[in-house]
Scaffold this motif. Structure first.
Motif, PDB file in Angstrom:
ATOM      1  N   VAL A 309       0.845  -1.192   0.000  1.00 51.18           N
ATOM      2  CA  VAL A 309       0.000   0.000   0.000  1.00 51.18           C
ATOM      3  C   VAL A 309       0.886   1.249   0.000  1.00 51.18           C
ATOM      4  O   VAL A 309       1.799   1.366   0.805  1.00 51.18           O
ATOM      5  CB  VAL A 309      -0.937   0.030   1.221  1.00 51.18           C
ATOM      6  N   VAL A 310       0.588   2.167  -0.909  1.00 56.79           N
ATOM      7  CA  VAL A 310       1.263   3.462  -0.963  1.00 56.79           C
ATOM      8  C   VAL A 310       0.289   4.504  -0.449  1.00 56.79           C
ATOM      9  O   VAL A 310      -0.868   4.552  -0.873  1.00 56.79           O
ATOM     10  CB  VAL A 310       1.685   3.816  -2.402  1.00 56.79           C
ATOM     11  N   HIS A 311       0.741   5.341   0.469  1.00 58.52           N
ATOM     12  CA  HIS A 311      -0.116   6.325   1.133  1.00 58.52           C
ATOM     13  C   HIS A 311       0.232   7.712   0.622  1.00 58.52           C
ATOM     14  O   HIS A 311       1.402   8.103   0.614  1.00 58.52           O
ATOM     15  CB  HIS A 311       0.114   6.239   2.643  1.00 58.52           C
ATOM     16  N   ILE A 312      -0.785   8.469   0.173  1.00 57.81           N
ATOM     17  CA  ILE A 312      -0.520   9.820  -0.324  1.00 57.81           C
ATOM     18  C   ILE A 312      -1.479  10.811   0.330  1.00 57.81           C
ATOM     19  O   ILE A 312      -2.527  10.438   0.856  1.00 57.81           O
ATOM     20  CB  ILE A 312      -0.638   9.910  -1.855  1.00 57.81           C
ATOM     21  N   GLY A 313      -1.118  12.081   0.286  1.00 59.03           N
ATOM     22  CA  GLY A 313      -1.975  13.131   0.810  1.00 59.03           C
ATOM     23  C   GLY A 313      -1.477  14.484   0.363  1.00 59.03           C
ATOM     24  O   GLY A 313      -0.478  14.596  -0.358  1.00 59.03           O
ATOM     25  N   SER A 314      -2.183  15.539   0.770  1.00 54.69           N
ATOM     26  CA  SER A 314      -1.749  16.906   0.475  1.00 54.69           C
ATOM     27  C   SER A 314      -2.463  17.867   1.408  1.00 54.69           C
ATOM     28  O   SER A 314      -3.312  17.464   2.204  1.00 54.69           O
ATOM     29  CB  SER A 314      -2.018  17.268  -0.993  1.00 54.69           C
ATOM     30  N   PHE A 315      -2.130  19.150   1.281  1.00 53.82           N
ATOM     31  CA  PHE A 315      -2.732  20.194   2.110  1.00 53.82           C
ATOM     32  C   PHE A 315      -3.596  21.139   1.287  1.00 53.82           C
ATOM     33  O   PHE A 315      -3.987  22.202   1.776  1.00 53.82           O
ATOM     34  CB  PHE A 315      -1.625  20.970   2.839  1.00 53.82           C
ATOM     35  N   SER A 316      -3.917  20.769   0.047  1.00 55.01           N
ATOM     36  CA  SER A 316      -4.696  21.646  -0.826  1.00 55.01           C
ATOM     37  C   SER A 316      -6.099  21.877  -0.305  1.00 55.01           C
ATOM     38  O   SER A 316      -6.656  22.970  -0.459  1.00 55.01           O
ATOM     39  CB  SER A 316      -4.771  21.044  -2.232  1.00 55.01           C
ATOM     40  N   LYS A 317      -6.713  20.855   0.298  1.00 55.11           N
ATOM     41  CA  LYS A 317      -8.104  20.974   0.736  1.00 55.11           C
ATOM     42  C   LYS A 317      -8.246  21.692   2.072  1.00 55.11           C
ATOM     43  O   LYS A 317      -9.285  22.302   2.346  1.00 55.11           O
ATOM     44  CB  LYS A 317      -8.741  19.583   0.857  1.00 55.11           C
ATOM     45  N   THR A 318      -7.230  21.610   2.917  1.00 54.59           N
ATOM     46  CA  THR A 318      -7.357  22.143   4.269  1.00 54.59           C
ATOM     47  C   THR A 318      -6.600  23.439   4.507  1.00 54.59           C
ATOM     48  O   THR A 318      -6.938  24.194   5.421  1.00 54.59           O
ATOM     49  CB  THR A 318      -6.850  21.111   5.297  1.00 54.59           C
ATOM     50  N   LEU A 319      -5.580  23.704   3.693  1.00 55.85           N
ATOM     51  CA  LEU A 319      -4.706  24.843   3.954  1.00 55.85           C
ATOM     52  C   LEU A 319      -4.796  25.892   2.852  1.00 55.85           C
ATOM     53  O   LEU A 319      -5.170  27.034   3.088  1.00 55.85           O
ATOM     54  CB  LEU A 319      -3.265  24.366   4.117  1.00 55.85           C
ATOM     55  N   SER A 320      -4.449  25.493   1.640  1.00 54.39           N
ATOM     56  CA  SER A 320      -4.503  26.412   0.506  1.00 54.39           C
ATOM     57  C   SER A 320      -4.277  25.633  -0.783  1.00 54.39           C
ATOM     58  O   SER A 320      -3.321  24.862  -0.882  1.00 54.39           O
ATOM     59  CB  SER A 320      -3.432  27.498   0.630  1.00 54.39           C
ATOM     60  N   ALA A 321      -5.151  25.859  -1.766  1.00 54.54           N
ATOM     61  CA  ALA A 321      -4.942  25.244  -3.075  1.00 54.54           C
ATOM     62  C   ALA A 321      -3.826  25.946  -3.835  1.00 54.54           C
ATOM     63  O   ALA A 321      -3.294  25.402  -4.804  1.00 54.54           O
ATOM     64  CB  ALA A 321      -6.236  25.281  -3.883  1.00 54.54           C
TER      65      ALA A 321
END
Length: 467
Positions: A309-321
């Protein structure tokens, strides 16, 4: 999508209709170079035409070089592939409401356009004061922060902090197993470049985030959908898809699924990983909505230990696009290859964005911000759900959390047609078939509750449905 309907949209003969269907399959990458076409008898039955019609259509396509005949074996798609046109591979209900159009309209919408169909929070919900404060701090910092390339893996202090955050969800990832990216989308794109060859099969949920469809087809993958339930993918159909299609990859949201808001159950997660292990299947777990959860849901990467399993994420939705910063957590023996590929495709990491995210995570303002977001989303979820129910639109899940409501329209009301009518009133909706590979969600709409506060949305919906 019904291919016979697609074929007969033109004004040609039955032979031309059969030819149009084959061309569409090739454009959509369901027929890649070297793939055997259906037998004449089988395809005649599928298209409800005579065998002689299919024979003539195949012969004409062969004369054009689109397919090739192998005596005694049948007909095969020829190569090389034509240049990829993403406009030709989306749902053909209407170009005005396909996935790429929904994204474009939401991104290009002016101030007067309401966007309950978009996938991000309103600007007024984002931590503007914290962002400005962090930018001022960075402006007074070292010159290299403002001017230099970042390292290929990305800013080490941020990777250490992300490792600690993942540990809160039971995911054990050392900083050298984490690579920073420009976004969650770039993370998936990089992994597809790393893992896939043209023609490989990839499983997705049905429905799923619509950009998965476009991105995978841009990589010339064959995309197969598995029906999604309130507790995860339909596990029996998932097992059947593994046997039938032998996929290389499965892409999903395990927590706060997009578009349904469903949450993967531990039982389904266990069975899913067991099937993946038996079939040598790699899973990309997109966890971009993690910080909207009140109670953490099961993570496949936590059960698996970053094995397959490879886990990914980002901060575009919660911080700033505008602050493009995502990450990949992957098996340790992948990192050198991923690093080489990242250098080849984007050279280094965006150091400025990474420093900005790190500043906000370290000073405590981000944690306070997401606590407030959860409260606001919970309130908006109740208010939006109540308003939708009052006009006959019913949420698919009871008491959902997060940003999205996946809702069914009244019997006989088509979501795509409703979206077209709403657009004339400057309301951008997200119709269900934009998310559905099988085109079986024609009665569904996805609502972003944070973007659904304006009363005009519900008046427009009621008018569009009544028409």
């Amino acid at each position: 999508m019904d291919e016979r309907t697609t074929a007969n949209e033109g004004s040609g003969t039955l032979v031309e209709s059969v030819m149009a269907t084959i061309r569409h399959r090739i454009a959509a990458r369901s027929l890649t170079p070297g793939t055997r076409l259906p037998s004449i008898r089988a395809f005649a039955k599928t298209m409800q035409v005579s065998k002689s019609t299919v024979v003539e259509a195949y012969e004409r396509l062969a004369a054009e070089g689109i397919i090739r005949s192998r005596p005694g074996s049948g007909f095969y798609a020829a190569g090389p592939l034509a240049p990829l046109s993403l406009a030709e591979i989306g749902p053909r209900l209407d170009r005005a409401v396909d996935p790429l159009w929904v994204s474009r309209q939401s991104l290009e919408a002016g101030d007067g356009v309401l966007k309950p169909g978009c996938g991000w929070l309103p600007a007024s919900w984002m931590p503007e004061a914290g962002l400005r404060r962090a930018l001022r701090t960075m402006a007074r910092g070292e010159d290299v922060t403002l001017t230099d390339y970042g390292t290929p893996l990305g800013l080490p202090p941020l990777r250490h902090l992300l490792a600690r955050r993942m540990a809160e969800h039971g995911i054990e990832a050392s900083p050298d197993q984490i690579m920073l990216t420009e976004s969650g989308t770039q993370a998936i794109d990089l992994l597809c470049r790393f893992l896939l060859e043209p023609g490989d099969t990839v499983l997705v949920d049905d429905p799923c985030y619509f950009n998965f469809h476009a991105l995978l087809r841009a990589h010339r993958a064959k995309v197969v959908g598995v029906p999604y339930t309130p507790s995860g993918p339909d596990i029996e159909l998932f097992a059947q898809a593994l046997l039938e299609h032998r996929p290389r990859l499965y892409i999903t949201n395990s927590a706060l699924h997009n578009p349904t808001g469903a949450i993967l159950s531990p039982v389904v997660a266990h069975r899913l990983l067991k099937l993946a292990d038996q079939s040598d299947l790699t899973i990309i777990e997109d966890d971009i909505f993690a910080d909207f959860e009140h109670t953490p849901a099961p993570r496949l990467a936590a059960f698996d230990g970053l094995g397959r399993v490879v886990h990914i994420g980002s901060f575009s939705k919660t911080l700033s696009a505008s602050v493009r910063c995502g990450f990949i957590a992957a098996p340790r023996d992948w990192m050198e290859g991923l690093t080489d590929l990242k250098i080849a495709t984007s050279f280094g990491s965006g150091r400025l964005a990474c420093e900005l995210v790190l500043t906000l995570l370290k000073d405590g303002s981000y944690r306070k911000h997401v606590d407030l977001l959860r409260t606001r989303l919970s309130r908006a979820m109740v208010e939006t759900s109540t308003r939708l129910k009052a006009i006959g639109i019913v949420p698919w899940i009871d008491q959902p959390t997060g940003m999205f409501l996946w809702c069914s329209l009244p019997e006989g009301v088509d979501a795509a047609e409703t979206a077209r009518r709403a657009l004339s009133a400057n309301v951008v909706l997200a119709p269900g078939n934009a998310f559905s590979l099988s085109q079986t969600a024609s009665r569904f709409l996805r609502f972003n509750v944070a973007q659904s506060a304006d009363e005009r949305i519900f008046r427009t919906l009621e008018e569009a449905m009544s028409r």
